[in-house]
Enzyme design. Sequence first.
Site, PDB file in Angstrom:
ATOM      1  N   GLY A  22      -1.243  -3.150  -7.932  1.00  0.00           N
ATOM      2  CA  GLY A  22      -1.938  -4.305  -7.389  1.00  0.00           C
ATOM      3  C   GLY A  22      -3.232  -3.876  -6.723  1.00  0.00           C
ATOM      4  N   ALA A  23      -3.155  -2.767  -5.988  1.00  0.00           N
ATOM      5  CA  ALA A  23      -4.311  -2.235  -5.291  1.00  0.00           C
ATOM      6  C   ALA A  23      -4.021  -0.802  -4.879  1.00  0.00           C
ATOM      7  CB  ALA A  23      -4.618  -3.078  -4.051  1.00  0.00           C
ATOM      8  N   MET A  24      -5.075  -0.059  -4.563  1.00  0.00           N
ATOM      9  CA  MET A  24      -4.903   1.330  -4.163  1.00  0.00           C
ATOM     10  C   MET A  24      -5.818   1.651  -2.998  1.00  0.00           C
ATOM     11  SD  MET A  24      -3.488   4.255  -4.533  1.00  0.00           S
ATOM     12  CE  MET A  24      -3.902   5.573  -3.390  1.00  0.00           C
ATOM     13  N   GLU A  25      -5.203   2.281  -1.972  1.00  0.00           N
ATOM     14  CA  GLU A  25      -5.865   2.455  -0.676  1.00  0.00           C
ATOM     15  C   GLU A  25      -6.814   3.644  -0.609  1.00  0.00           C
ATOM     16  OE1 GLU A  25      -2.570   2.893  -1.254  1.00  0.00           O
ATOM     17  OE2 GLU A  25      -1.745   4.611  -0.176  1.00  0.00           O
ATOM     18  N   ASN A  26      -7.526   3.980  -1.686  1.00  0.00           N
ATOM     19  CA  ASN A  26      -8.471   5.096  -1.605  1.00  0.00           C
ATOM     20  C   ASN A  26      -9.290   4.957  -0.327  1.00  0.00           C
ATOM     21  OD1 ASN A  26      -7.795   5.678  -4.439  1.00  0.00           O
ATOM     22  ND2 ASN A  26      -8.945   3.794  -4.794  1.00  0.00           N
ATOM     23  N   GLU A  41      -3.563  -2.662   2.280  1.00  0.00           N
ATOM     24  CA  GLU A  41      -4.427  -1.505   2.001  1.00  0.00           C
ATOM     25  C   GLU A  41      -5.167  -1.055   3.261  1.00  0.00           C
ATOM     26  OE1 GLU A  41      -3.687  -0.213  -0.694  1.00  0.00           O
ATOM     27  OE2 GLU A  41      -2.738  -1.969  -1.578  1.00  0.00           O
ATOM     28  N   HIS A  96      -3.127   1.075   5.447  1.00  0.00           N
ATOM     29  CA  HIS A  96      -3.045   2.468   4.992  1.00  0.00           C
ATOM     30  C   HIS A  96      -4.222   3.324   5.460  1.00  0.00           C
ATOM     31  CE1 HIS A  96       0.426   2.645   2.384  1.00  0.00           C
ATOM     32  NE2 HIS A  96      -0.013   1.762   1.517  1.00  0.00           N
ATOM     33  N   GLU A 150       4.853   3.472   2.439  1.00  0.00           N
ATOM     34  CA  GLU A 150       4.804   2.155   1.786  1.00  0.00           C
ATOM     35  C   GLU A 150       5.597   1.100   2.549  1.00  0.00           C
ATOM     36  OE1 GLU A 150       2.664   1.449  -0.045  1.00  0.00           O
ATOM     37  OE2 GLU A 150       2.051   3.287  -1.045  1.00  0.00           O
TER      38      GLU A 150
HETATM   39 ZN    ZN Z   1       0.812   0.850  -0.198  1.00  0.00          ZN
END
Ligand code: ZN
Length: 975
Positions: free
Chosen positions: A359-363, A396, A399, A418
Amino acid sequence: MKGRGVPPCLLWIAILCALTTVKALGKASVPNISPRKDGIQEEKAKNNNNVLPTDGGPTSKPPDTTPSPSPSPSGPWDNYRLPKSLVPDHYNLTLWPRLTPDANGLYIFTGSSNVEFKCAEETDLILIHSNKLNYTTLENGHLAKLTSVNSGVNAPSIKTSWLQNVTQYLVLQLDGKLIKGHRYHLYTYFTGELADDLGGFYRSEYFEDGVKKVVATTQMQPTDARKAFPCFDEPAMKAIFHITLIHDKGTVALSNGEEKESSIVQVDGKDLLKTAFKPTEKMSTYLLAFIVSDYTFINNTIDGVLIRIFARKPAIDAGQGQYALNKTGPILKFFEEYYNSSYPLPKSDQIALPDFNAGAMENWGLITYRETALLYDEEFSSNSNKERIATIIAHELAHMWFGNLVTLRWWNDLWLNEGFASYVEYLGAAHAEPNWNLTDLIVLSDVHRVFAVDALASSHPLSSKEEDIQKPAQISELFDAISYSKGAAVLRMLSDFLTEDVFTRGLRTYLAEFAFGNAVYTDLWKHLQRAVDLNVPKPPDTVENIMNTWVLQMGFPVVTINTQTGLVSQEHFLLDPDSNVTTESPFNYKWIVPIKWMKTGIIQEPHWLKVKSSTIDATKASGTEWVLANLNVVGYYRVNYDEGNWNRLLNCLMADHKLIPVINRAQLVDDAFNLARAKIVPTVLALNTTKYLNKETEYMPWKSAMNNLDFFYLMFDRSEVYGPMQNYLRKQVTPLFQYYKTMTGNWSNVPDGHMDQYNQVNAISLACRTGLEECQNLAKTWFNQWMDTKTNTIHPNLRSTVYCNAIAAGDAKEWEFAWEEFRDTTIASEAEKLRSALACTNQPWLLNRYLEYTLMPNLIRKQDATSTIVYIANNVAGQSLAWDFVRARWSYIFKEYGGGSFSFSNLINGVTKRFSTEFELQQLKQFKADNSEIGFGSGTLAVDQSIERTMSNIKWITENKQNVLDWFKTEGNAN
Ligand SMILES: [Zn+2]
Ligand SMILES: *[C@@H]1O[C@H](CO)[C@@H](O)[C@H](O)[C@H]1NC(C)=O
Ligand SMILES: *[C@@H]1O[C@H](CO)[C@@H](O)[C@H](O)[C@H]1NC(C)=O
Ligand SMILES: *[C@@H]1O[C@H](CO)[C@@H](O)[C@H](O)[C@H]1NC(C)=O
C-alpha cells in the site's frame, strides 16, 4: 510498509443461476508477457566514464557476466546472515536508470558504488549483498576494487571474486587479512535490469495523453536494496548514503535526502542532468529510495520542514494531491508531540506510483504509495478512500521515528515495527479527522480481522526467533496479519492498561536512547517498565511478564464468565475445537488477561485474570442483571457467558440496545458467531444476536454482522439454505434501507457522519444482495443512466456496490461498458472500484476472460493481479473458475508475481475461502503436493491454513446445516 490486503468485501452479489463449471484453460494460452532478458547490448564504457565518479572508473571491458567460478562449494557465503567482521560507514552511490529500452528492448540501469567500511574483526573475506546485478571487471581483473583508507598501509589484493546467487552475495576472497580497526573502500561498477517486477530498482509505466511514460522507482523492503547496488543489506548495518542520480533533462530525480546540486553532464553528445543529494542520516538500506519521473508536485512548509506531494502531472493539476498535503502537516505535528521528538529530516516527500506492490512504504524522507493510498479526488473518491489515505499517511509518518529513527535489529521483530505503526495510525488519522471516530474502527479492521487467523492451530506467535528467520522468503512471510493486526491489538491493550500517559513516556525514552541505532523488542518493554515504576497504580506483574504471554505464544484466550457461580476462567480459543495444536507454548496457553467490564450498564472495578480460573463474586448476577466484559474490546480476547447471561444480554439488545456500548454490540455479534464456530455456544445463539438488527442503525454492529454472515454466504450460497437466509436478511435490512432512504431525502443527499456514510453503503449492499427489489432497481437505474448519458451521477461512496449490483444483474453490455470505463479512467480509486465490480458478473465466459486478463500486465497491472483473482473467487459464479485458473497457472504466477510480500497468502486464502467439501479438500492437498517443488513462497503458511480451514468448514456444515436452515425458515417468516 503498509499492506494492501484485499479490501473488506463491500461487494455483494446475488446469483441464483446454476453453476456452470468451465474447464481450466490450457497452459498454452498463457500470454508471453515476460520482459525480454536476452541479448543485452554491451555498455559503452566511454559514456559512463563521463558521468560516474572518478574514483576508479570502469575499464573499457563490457560487464562481465561470467566471473571466476566459485572455488569452493561451501563456505561462509552459504550463510544467509552477514558475518560481523565488517561494518559500513558510508556509501557514495551513483545510479543511472534508462527510461527508454535499449536496442534489445531491455530497460537497464548502471551504477557505481564506493563504500567505506570498518574492519571489526580480522578477516580475509568480504561478503556484501548483491542480487541480479552484473559487474564490470575492473583493472585488477576482479568484480570490485579494494583500497585502504589508512595511510601508509596497502589493502590486501583480491584473490578471487564471484557472485553467490543463492545467498545473494558478491564474494571477495583476499590474499591477506583486513586489519581490525582499519577502514577500506570497496568500489564496484555494475548493471541491473530496470524490470517491471515491483522490487529493488524497478520501473512503473503509465500513459499520459496517449504517450507511454516510465518512472524508475524503488521498493527495497525487506531485502531488495541489494538488487539496486551492492550493500550490507541488513537493518542493523546502518550507514550514511551520498546519492547521485543521472537522468534526462526534463525529469525529476528524488531520493531520501534534500537535493544538493544539479549539473549538466554530457554523454555521447547528449546533455544529461546529474543530481546529487545531501548525505542521509545514518539509516538502514531497506529505507532507501531513488525515483526518476516527470512528475510534478505541490508543497508547503510546516515549522521549517518542507512537505511535498508528487504525482503524475494530470493528477496534481486535478488537485488530487491536496488532501494528502493538507493532512500531512497536522499528522507530522501530532507525532512530533506524541514521540516528544522533532521530525528528524529537513523534508518529507510523498509520491504516488501507478505500480506499487504494497500500500505504501516508509522510505525515510521519500514515502512511496499506491495512487489509491495517496490521491484523493473530490468527484471520484469515496469516504472510505479518504479514510484510507489519512490512515496510511499516518502509518507511514509514524514509521519516520518508530522504525526509521530507531530500527529493530533484525526482521524477527518486524511485528513490533508494523504492529506499532498499525496501532498509532489510528491516533494520527483521528487527529487529522477528529469527527470520524476512527479509533473505534481498529476493532473491526484489525482485532476482528486477526482473531480469524490467530484462532487457527496453524497460527504462530508474534515473536520469532532470530535464527528462524534467515531467507528472504522467510522474511517476506512475516508481513502478515499477525504482525500487523495482532501487533496493533496487543499494543493497544498494553497502552490501555498502562494508561496512555505511561505508555508514551516509556516510548519517548526508548526513542531517545536508540535514535539512529537499533533495538530489540524487549528494549521497549524496559523503557515502559521504567515509566511504570514511577507511577501508581501498577499492573499485577512486569510489562515483560504480562506481554510475554501475548507475544511468545500464538492465539488468544476465550474468557468465560459464569454469572451464577462467579467463576471466571480462560482457555485457548480455537475456531476448530478438534484441531491439533502442535506448537508448544511456554505458558501452556494461559495469558495474563486485563478484564474491564460492566454490570447492567455500570462500569465495575477492572480485574486481572492471571490463572486458569478464579472466582470473582462481583460477577454474579441475578434477575435481569447482565454482565458484559472486555469493554470497547481493548483486550485481545473473546468472552463467553453462562446461558442465562447470554439470554439477558440478548433481551437487553432487543429491548434497549443502546444500554450496551456500540463497540460491544459489534463484539457480542462477533464473539457469538465465533464461539458457535468453535462449538462453545449453539449456532442458534449466534443467529439470535442478529435479531435486534432491525432496530440497529449504527455502522459497527452491522458491519460485524455482515462480516460474520459472509461466512454463511460462503458456506451456503451453493445450497438450499440460501433462499431462506436471503428472506431473513432482507427482512432485517429493510428498515435500515428505509432509514437511509429517509435520511438522504430519497437518496439525494449524503449522510453527514462518517460512520453513517459507511452504514448507508451497508444498507444498500445488503438490501441489493438479498434481492430487495427497490434496491436492485435503484442500482440498475443509476447505472443505466450512466451508460445512456455518459455522465456518472452515482455518489462515490455508493459506486462500488452500485457497479457490482448492476454488473451482476446485467450481461455483456454492462460488463463491456464498465471495462471501457476502467481502461479510460485516469483516477486510480475509480479504476479500483470498477476493477472489483467487474468480478461481479455471473457470466462464466466473462469471468474466465477476466481471469485471463489478470496475467496481462498491459490490461491488469501486476500489482492488481492477485486481488483481481480473489475478487473473482469471491463471486460464487467465479469461485471454481478462479481456483482452476490458479492451479493451472501456479508456476507461471509464482515466477512472474513472486516479488510481493502479501500477494500469495491473500491469493491462496482468497481462492479457497469457500472450500467446504471433501472433494475440494482433496484438490487442495493435491495442489500442495503437485507444487511442492515450485513452492508457495510467502503463501506457504496460507496453504496449511487453507487446508485446516477447509476441514473445519466440512465439519461445520455437517453439524449445522439443518439447524441453520430451520432457523432461517422460522425467523424469515416470523413478524
Ligand atoms: Zn508499516
Ligand atoms: C550467478 O549468476 C551469474 C549470472 O547469472 C552467473 O554468471 C554466475 O556463474 C552465478 N554464480 C554462481 C556461483 O553460480
Ligand atoms: C564519498 O564522498 C565524500 C564527499 O565527496 C568523500 O569525502 C568520501 O571520501 C567519499 N567516500 C568514498 C568511500 O568514496
Ligand atoms: C546480466 O547478465 C545476464 C547473463 O549474461 C544477462 O542475461 C542479463 O541480461 C544481464 N543483465 C543486464 C541488466 O545487463
